[in-house]
Enzyme design. Structure first.
Site, short mmCIF file in Angstrom:
data_model
loop_
_atom_site.label_atom_id
_atom_site.label_comp_id
_atom_site.label_asym_id
_atom_site.label_seq_id
_atom_site.Cartn_x
_atom_site.Cartn_y
_atom_site.Cartn_z
N ASP A 112 -2.98 -1.75 10.30
CA ASP A 112 -3.13 -1.69 8.67
C ASP A 112 -3.39 -3.05 8.01
O ASP A 112 -3.59 -3.24 6.69
CB ASP A 112 -1.59 -1.59 7.85
CG ASP A 112 -0.97 -0.05 8.13
OD1 ASP A 112 -2.00 0.83 8.31
OD2 ASP A 112 -0.04 0.30 7.97
N LYS A 138 0.97 -1.24 0.04
CA LYS A 138 0.02 -0.10 0.03
C LYS A 138 1.01 1.37 0.12
O LYS A 138 2.07 1.17 0.33
CB LYS A 138 -0.72 0.02 1.10
CG LYS A 138 -0.23 -0.22 2.62
CD LYS A 138 0.03 1.40 3.05
CE LYS A 138 0.93 1.23 4.55
NZ LYS A 138 1.52 2.52 4.84
#
Length: 297
Positions: free
Chosen positions: A137, A10
């Protein structure tokens, strides 16, 4: 029988950070974009839980029960009343300690792989709940695409994207600890009022339209000053990318990977070539986003 799951890295196109909470965490407005650099996590039945790893910087990956992939297997097995007896093999391509959620990706990948291997029947809601327990996350690594994360970043709202964004990533010579970067953020913020973190309306609109120029004008990372304080050399990498024509240059998450938004594939090639020649980083990768989250392959 074995099950392999592919999980993306990401980049944070916005990371707004609130003041430290009583529990030590920070409230965030964290706009995630999944990009096409992947780890693959393979789980196979075994006599006991064990982890192996291959790929760049594999020697830096813990191979004990502190690894998020191991913790994911243990968490799901505990909910089902079984032993987490699997061999977890991680083929790494996401930078280690690079601010691109490589460890979180491995946790999400192992969770989905074990759920499939064991036919455990965990719903998407249950998987996301386990992900949130594992780390801030990890839920996004499961869902991918683009999303706004609030709270610690684990409470996700999917975001619309109107196109593909081209990125170049420069890998630094050493890693940065996420807790250390947050501690430095707190030190630098001492004595000043920190506003509540809010997602940028301009940035969300740019994502929805697929407008790279508008996105470049709106990207931000409030952890970047802390990362640069701990790793000043990153400023040279950022400058090299800007000088090569990147639309935007920023530290990815808590760093130390730096991310460069390019207008198109040709521009990305030019930025990547300039960064490789700059001597300011150890490796350069190109990727596009958004891409899908954890997927059984």
């Amino acid at each position: 029988m074995s099950v392999t799951v592919r999980v993306p890295a990401k980049v944070n196109v916005q990371l707004a950070v609130g003041a430290a909470r009583p529990d030590g965490f920070h409230d965030l407005a964290n706009v995630f974009l999944a990009v096409g650099l992947y780890d693959e996590v393979t789980v196979t039945p075994a006599d006991e839980l064990r982890i192996t790893c291959e790929g760049p910087d594999a020697d830096q990956v813990p191979l004990d029960r502190t690894n998020l992939a191991a913790r994911a297997a243990i968490a799901l097995a505990g909910r089902r009343g079984i032993e987490p007896n699997v061999h977890i093999h991680i083929a790494k391509d996401i930078p280690v300690a690079g601010g691109m959620a490589g460890g979180s990706a491995d946790g999400a990948g192992a969770l989905l792989a074990c759920n499939t291997l064991w036919n455990a029947g965990a719903s998407r809601v249950e998987l996301l709940s386990i992900c949130a327990e594992l780390g801030s996350d990890v839920p996004f690594s499961l869902v991918g695409g683009a999303a706004l994360g609030i709270g610690r970043g684990e409470q996700l709202t999917a975001l619309e994207t109107g196109g593909t964004f081209h990125w170049v990533f420069a890998m630094a010579e050493r890693g940065l600890s996420t807790p250390a970067v947050f501690r430095e953020f707190d030190r630098l913020a001492e004595g000043r009022e920190i506003p509540e973190p809010v997602a940028s309306a301009d940035l969300l609109e740019a994502l929805a339209k697929g407008d790279s120029d508008a996105l470049a004008a709106a990207v931000s990372n409030e952890l970047q000053p802390a990362a640069l304080s701990l790793f000043p050399e990153l400023a040279d990498t950022l400058e090299a990318g800007r000088g090569a024509g990147a639309l935007a240059a920023l530290v990815s998450g808590s760093g130390p990977t730096t991310a460069f938004l390019a207008r198109d594939a040709e521009s990305a090639e030019k930025v990547a070539a300039a960064l490789r020649a700059s001597g300011t980083c150890r490796a350069v990768r190109m990727a596009v986003g958004p891409v899908a989250g954890a997927t059984v392959v």
